[in-house]
Design an enzyme around this catalytic site. Sequence first.
Site: not given
Length: 256
Positions: A143, A156
């Site tokens: 990501s 995250y």
Amino acid sequence: MIRLDGKTALITGAGRGLGEGVARTMAAQGAAVMLVARDGAAVQAVAREIVAAGGKAEAMACDVSDYVAVERAVAATRQKLGGLDILVNNAGVIEPIAELAVSDPKAWARNIEINLIGAFYVVRAVIEGMLKSGAGTIVNVSSGAAYRPLEGWSAYCSGKAGLAMMTRAIALETQGKGIRVFGFSPGTIDTEMQVKIRASGMNMISQIPRANLSPVEHAVRGLLYLCDPAADDLIGQDASTRDEAFRKRVGLPVNT
């Protein structure tokens, strides 16, 4: 789109979103696919539809944070499908979405257990066999959050940053041994995770209108490209659908 005839792929987090899209497309391109996720019913349903469409698929419940369960899934893939050529390390969670000072410690740790430790578990379970055969492709779904902090996403971002470094470590340790490993950043795609992100109202990503999200199919196309030898110059790197040069290579529309 590349053909994957004779290849076998294990896809984690395959019950919905990117994982489901990858599984369906890989099967349509000739691969035998094993779908795993914590939601066993979801992956079983997708696998049945793949088989009904003429593809070859198996499915089973698996929590990637449980190494014994991961080993069982890898063994089942090899036993039922005859091998394991491709790993798509896609299982992941966004929660907890909260500023670090008020985030739940157990939820924070659970995020790392799934997004980083779970990804390691799956690589650890497949890589020995790949090294013995002298071939294998591993795609760790990364990501943009691996490289920039975002409010409310400390877990995250930390997990994905660790995953990006793990990808580089795998490439270093397996250089010249037939292992092709990549990170892949799919961009902001229209999945269930984005629903949770928008509902949180936290950071700029939550403000992106759904109409502006990329279709899952674009990310699927980019990920499958990494399974082709044409991507060998990207081994050990993170490929991103936000990168215009990569989009051109894959055949995706280039932003103007």
